[in-house]
Write an enzyme that holds these catalytic residues in place. Structure first.
Site, PDB file in Angstrom:
ATOM      1  N   PHE A   1      49.836  96.101  32.756  1.00 41.98           N
ATOM      2  CA  PHE A   1      48.525  95.595  33.175  1.00 41.98           C
ATOM      3  C   PHE A   1      48.125  94.311  32.458  1.00 41.98           C
ATOM      4  O   PHE A   1      46.954  93.960  32.417  1.00 41.98           O
ATOM      5  CB  PHE A   1      47.441  96.675  32.987  1.00 41.98           C
ATOM      6  CG  PHE A   1      47.832  98.025  33.506  1.00 41.98           C
ATOM      7  CD1 PHE A   1      48.141  98.191  34.851  1.00 41.98           C
ATOM      8  CD2 PHE A   1      47.925  99.122  32.666  1.00 41.98           C
ATOM      9  CE1 PHE A   1      48.518  99.434  35.341  1.00 41.98           C
ATOM     10  CE2 PHE A   1      48.311 100.365  33.149  1.00 41.98           C
ATOM     11  CZ  PHE A   1      48.605 100.529  34.483  1.00 41.98           C
TER      12      PHE A   1
ATOM     13  N   GLY B   1      56.501  98.362  37.229  1.00 38.54           N
ATOM     14  CA  GLY B   1      56.045  99.520  37.995  1.00 38.54           C
ATOM     15  C   GLY B   1      55.532  99.083  39.352  1.00 38.54           C
ATOM     16  O   GLY B   1      55.045  99.891  40.144  1.00 38.54           O
TER      17      GLY B   1
ATOM     18  N   ILE C   1      52.921  91.192  53.827  1.00 38.35           N
ATOM     19  CA  ILE C   1      53.167  92.409  53.059  1.00 38.35           C
ATOM     20  C   ILE C   1      54.661  92.721  53.155  1.00 38.35           C
ATOM     21  O   ILE C   1      55.190  93.003  54.226  1.00 38.35           O
ATOM     22  CB  ILE C   1      52.316  93.578  53.605  1.00 38.35           C
ATOM     23  CG1 ILE C   1      50.817  93.232  53.535  1.00 38.35           C
ATOM     24  CG2 ILE C   1      52.620  94.870  52.843  1.00 38.35           C
ATOM     25  CD1 ILE C   1      50.301  92.823  52.168  1.00 38.35           C
ATOM     26  N   LEU C   2      55.349  92.665  52.016  1.00 36.82           N
ATOM     27  CA  LEU C   2      56.803  92.851  52.015  1.00 36.82           C
ATOM     28  C   LEU C   2      57.171  94.308  52.242  1.00 36.82           C
ATOM     29  O   LEU C   2      58.172  94.615  52.876  1.00 36.82           O
ATOM     30  CB  LEU C   2      57.397  92.374  50.680  1.00 36.82           C
ATOM     31  CG  LEU C   2      57.271  90.877  50.383  1.00 36.82           C
ATOM     32  CD1 LEU C   2      57.708  90.581  48.957  1.00 36.82           C
ATOM     33  CD2 LEU C   2      58.097  90.064  51.368  1.00 36.82           C
ATOM     34  N   ASN C   3      56.360  95.198  51.644  1.00 34.54           N
ATOM     35  CA  ASN C   3      56.669  96.625  51.706  1.00 34.54           C
ATOM     36  C   ASN C   3      55.349  97.401  51.659  1.00 34.54           C
ATOM     37  O   ASN C   3      54.721  97.495  50.600  1.00 34.54           O
ATOM     38  CB  ASN C   3      57.563  96.994  50.509  1.00 34.54           C
ATOM     39  CG  ASN C   3      57.937  98.463  50.468  1.00 34.54           C
ATOM     40  OD1 ASN C   3      57.280  99.311  51.092  1.00 34.54           O
ATOM     41  ND2 ASN C   3      58.971  98.785  49.730  1.00 34.54           N
TER      42      ASN C   3
ATOM     43  N   GLN D   1      50.073  99.319  44.771  1.00 39.63           N
ATOM     44  CA  GLN D   1      49.418  98.320  43.926  1.00 39.63           C
ATOM     45  C   GLN D   1      47.916  98.344  44.125  1.00 39.63           C
ATOM     46  O   GLN D   1      47.149  98.254  43.166  1.00 39.63           O
ATOM     47  CB  GLN D   1      49.968  96.928  44.239  1.00 39.63           C
ATOM     48  CG  GLN D   1      51.332  96.675  43.620  1.00 39.63           C
ATOM     49  CD  GLN D   1      51.285  96.895  42.130  1.00 39.63           C
ATOM     50  OE1 GLN D   1      50.658  96.136  41.404  1.00 39.63           O
ATOM     51  NE2 GLN D   1      51.915  97.943  41.661  1.00 39.63           N
TER      52      GLN D   1
ATOM     53  N   GLU E   1      46.842  92.406  41.454  1.00 40.64           N
ATOM     54  CA  GLU E   1      45.537  92.338  40.806  1.00 40.64           C
ATOM     55  C   GLU E   1      44.336  92.483  41.746  1.00 40.64           C
ATOM     56  O   GLU E   1      43.281  92.964  41.342  1.00 40.64           O
ATOM     57  CB  GLU E   1      45.464  91.027  40.001  1.00 40.64           C
ATOM     58  CG  GLU E   1      46.342  91.143  38.758  1.00 40.64           C
ATOM     59  CD  GLU E   1      46.771  89.828  38.144  1.00 40.64           C
ATOM     60  OE1 GLU E   1      47.486  89.068  38.823  1.00 40.64           O
ATOM     61  OE2 GLU E   1      46.414  89.566  36.991  1.00 40.64           O
TER      62      GLU E   1
HETATM   63 MO1  MOS Z   1      48.659  90.426  34.709  1.00 41.16          MO
HETATM   64  S1  MOS Z   1      46.871  90.672  33.708  1.00 41.16           S
HETATM   65  O1  MOS Z   1      48.917  88.743  34.615  1.00 41.16           O
HETATM   66  O2  MOS Z   1      49.786  91.397  33.973  1.00 41.16           O
END
Ligand code: MOS
Length: 742
Positions: A245, A471, A634-636, A643, A709
């Site tokens: 993250f 991940g 969207i690739l997948n 995400q 994000e």
């Molecule tokens: Mo992200 S906050 O650039 O892992």
């Protein structure tokens, strides 16, 4: 089973999934070596001051202890800042380095490193390190710090936009005014995997380092720079990351100290930080914000002012774009944005999922909700009324912006039309029902990447790049891209990441990895195809002797003429003809600078939330979330949805649970454990419905804008707005805990 193309754009389970669920995927703390010794860091008991004496005799005498390192017997390293700024994610200031001297900058700072024969013996001996201090009074409250505009901007983040028009004047004359203070509190990332490093001493100064990182190239460069090591002798290999993250973008003290101990003792070392020590590094900074809107009587914005004061450490000016979003998300000609820092006695904050946007858009989108009530306009309608078709910060059109469609599809799926506008007007049994919504946005960035594609005689393809899969699904999407390029079954494609021996990649962050690493892999595959065809044409009596690349099809392990698929050469024949076991090709991706000069690139989201509040108990239950996301191709859909789910869950945590609490007197984190730092559990999270809005974007060869994000941005505001709708209580400081509602 025959392959079905394209893989790109279709759901595909993670190719690394079986390794992960069977425990075969190895993380940084799981690599080993015959001579492995275990290290543990002893923490400072004060937050600010100096160590006046350090007594390591008890630690040294403890069972199994091999050595205790500290500022008194460290391996020498350079005094100046520059070598420590060899960090792609460095910020202005003087980077922290453990054991530099006797100074303490924050509570829990490592004052000694115990090396022992077992992890347990090292942990025990670390508790025996005794120090006396000359303590100063720390301040960990940004509100009590003096504020300043950062003298040196941080590389890679957009500057605070210049004011335009006359925001103060327009505000003064506006028939509708909304002005409020918001506070986003400190958070720590807390991925499941602890920060850890295993250094394998390979003799003769050669190091093989396994470090929990969002990109192996960065800590390798840093380590070689600070310990003046030959880059040829150092390799970082970190194939798996258990969540990050943003916390593993910068090199942390674990890798610094583990390498120091390995070089000093000439043996392999493992250092795993404790969960408590996860609170002694980068964090989402506490931020005080004021948003003021002026609007005409119908709710059209005539003035936007947004001021943020964000915490940083005393030694670095960490910066993130908090107020910028307020300058382009809505159409307004009078805008004044101000961004300041306040120094406190903590470690330097760091990027944490959508840094800046998560914080700033929370305030902006809560203020929009306040304006909706002030103007008596539906919150979705208000946003459409103020919709911006141009980025007025930079005076550019957007590369693509399907936010209108996100509002429409999200509202429809959610059933927004069933909302009765008055607060406290929707009730079911004991529960007040609230519908809230907010907008999200994030930058669509890309970074230079390199990649390699290798085809072997058995018809298998390997695509490789030094990026990380934290991940997010990077392994899977790279395999999908490779499989489509060469027309292979995805089972015959392997992705490799997380190794400094692979082609260069920056850290995996900023939601740029899919677009950037993916485009580099695609490029390498295209070069490989040309090379394969070249060899195929050269084979004696080749049916493809005169074929051009756009007249052939790569499928089923062969190159065939598009017009007559019976005329084909197999990959095996090509490699045999070339006298090679394998053919490889390098590729790369460079951001299109002209495109970026012409267009502003952002992803957008519309988040809708239903809460149910039991006022007698102050309990907020999340009932439903719908997140409609416009983020290019969207690739997948499977990994993409994950995400957004993760981002939404983190946004719910931000809204209702997460808060790092410092004791103001001691300057120490008081809830440095997952028992007391609350993150949402399964029972806290409702059904989350993710919608991907069709969006065509031309900023990179894949048309991808990034998804890591955007899911968090706006989510906390949507929750807070739903709570207002349910209860009529406007809570402007996160998290919205029971005490704030009773
Ligand atoms: Mo992200 S906050 O650039 O892992």
């Amino acid at each position: 089973m025959s392959n079905v193309h394209p893989y790109v754009g279709r759901a595909k389970s993670r190719v690394d999934g079986p390794l992960k669920v069977s425990g075969l995927a190895r993380y940084a703390a799981e690599f080993t070596a015959p001579d492995l010794a275990y290290a543990a860091a002893a923490p400072s008991a004060i937050a600010k001051g100096r160590i006046t004496s350090l007594d390591v005799s008890a630690a040294l005498a403890a069972p199994g202890v091999i050595e205790v390192l500290s500022h008194e017997n460290k391996l020498a390293f350079p005094e100046d800042d520059e070598p420590f700024k060899n960090d792609m994610v460095a910020v202005p200031g003087s980077p922290f380095r453990p054991f530099r001297d006797d100074r303490i900058h924050y509570s829990g700072q490592a004052i000694a490193l115990v090396v022992a024969d077992t992890h347990e013996n090292a942990r025990h001996a670390a508790t025996l390190v005794k120090a006396t201090y000359d303590a100063e009074t720390p301040n960990v409250d940004v509100a009590a710090a003096s504020h300043y505009q950062p003298p040196e901007p941080r590389d890679g983040i957009p500057p605070t936009p210049e004011p335009r028009g006359d925001a103060a004047g327009a505000f003064a004359g506006a028939p509708i005014k909304v002005s409020a203070d918001y506070r986003v509190v400190a958070e720590h990332h807390n991925p499941m995997e602890l920060q850890a490093t295993t250094v394998v001493w390979e003799g003769d100064g050669r190091l093989l380092v396994h470090n929990k990182t969002q990109g192996v190239v960065n800590p390798k460069n840093y380590i070689c720079s600070v310990f003046e090591l030959d880059a040829e002798k150092v390799r970082f290999v970190s194939p798996f990351v258990g969540g990050a993250f943003g916390m593993a973008l910068r090199p942390h003290y674990d890798v610094f100290l583990a390498v120091m101990a390995s070089l000093k003792l000439e043996r392999s070392i493992r250092l795993v930080l404790t969960r408590g020590q996860m609170f002694t590094m980068g964090w989402r900074p506490d931020c005080l914000q004021t948003v003021s809107f002026g609007a005409d009587a119908g709710g059209r914005l005539t003035s936007i002012q947004h001021h943020a004061i964000q915490a940083t450490s005393h030694y670095e000016d960490y910066q993130e774009p908090i107020v910028n979003w307020s300058g382009f998300l809505y159409d307004c000609d009078n805008v004044a944005l101000k961004y300041e820092l306040g120094k406190i006695d903590t470690p330097t904050p760091s990027d944490m999922r959508a840094p800046g946007a998560t914080t700033g858009v929370f305030a902006l989108e809560c203020a929009m909700d306040e304006l909706a009530y002030a103007a008596q306009v539906d919150p979705v309608e208000l946003r459409l009324m103020n919709y911006s078709d141009r980025d007025k910060n930079d005076d550019k059109p957007f590369s693509s912006k399907e936010l209108r469609e996100a509002y429409r599809l999200g509202a429809e799926r959610f059933g927004w039309s069933k909302r009765s506008p008055e607060p406290r007007s929707m009730l079911e049994g004991r529960e007040l029902i609230g519908y809230g919504m907010a907008t999200g946005c994030w930058e669509a960035m890309t970074m230079p990447h390199k990649a390699r594609a290798t085809l072997t005689a058995d018809g298998k393809l390997e695509v490789a790049c030094a990026t990380a899969d934290i991940g997010t699904g990077t392994y899977t999407i790279l395999a999908q891209i490779g499989a489509d390029a060469l027309g292979l079954d995805i089972a015959d494609v392997t992705s490799k990441v997380g190794d400094t021996a692979l082609p260069m990649a920056p850290v995996e962050g900023g939601s740029w990895a899919a677009a950037s690493a993916g485009s580099a892999v695609k490029d390498a595959c295209e070069t490989l195809k040309a090379e394969l065809l070249n060899h195929a044409r050269g084979i004696d009596g080749s049916p493809l002797a005169n074929a051009a690349l756009d007249h052939v099809v790569f499928a089923n392990g062969r190159i065939a003429l598009a017009a007559d698929p019976s005329k084909a050469v197999s990959f095996a024949e090509i490699l045999k003809g070339a006298g090679r076991d394998a053919l490889d090709a390098d590729g790369g991706y460079e951001p299109d600078k002209d495109f970026a000069k012409t267009y502003a690139g952002y992803t957008h989201a519309a988040c809708f939330v239903e809460v149910r509040v039991d006022e007698d108990l102050g309990v907020v239950r999340l009932a439903r979330v719908v997140s409609a996301v416009a983020a290019g191709k969207i690739l997948n859909p499977l990994t993409a949805r994950s995400q957004i789910l993760g981002g939404v869950v983190m946004g719910c945590g931000m809204a209702l649970h997460e808060e790092t609490l410092w004791d103001k007197t001691l300057g120490r984190v008081m809830n440095a454990s997952l028992g007391e730092y609350h993150v949402p559990a399964h029972a806290d999270i409702p059904d989350i419905d993710v919608i991907f809005v069709d969006e065509e974007d031309g900023s990179n060869p894949l048309g991808v804008k990034g998804l890591g994000e955007i899911g968090i941005v706006g989510t906390a505001a949507a929750v807070a707005n739903a709570i207002f709708h349910a209860t009529g209580k406007r809570v402007r400081e996160l998290p919205i805990t029971i005490d704030k509602l009773l």
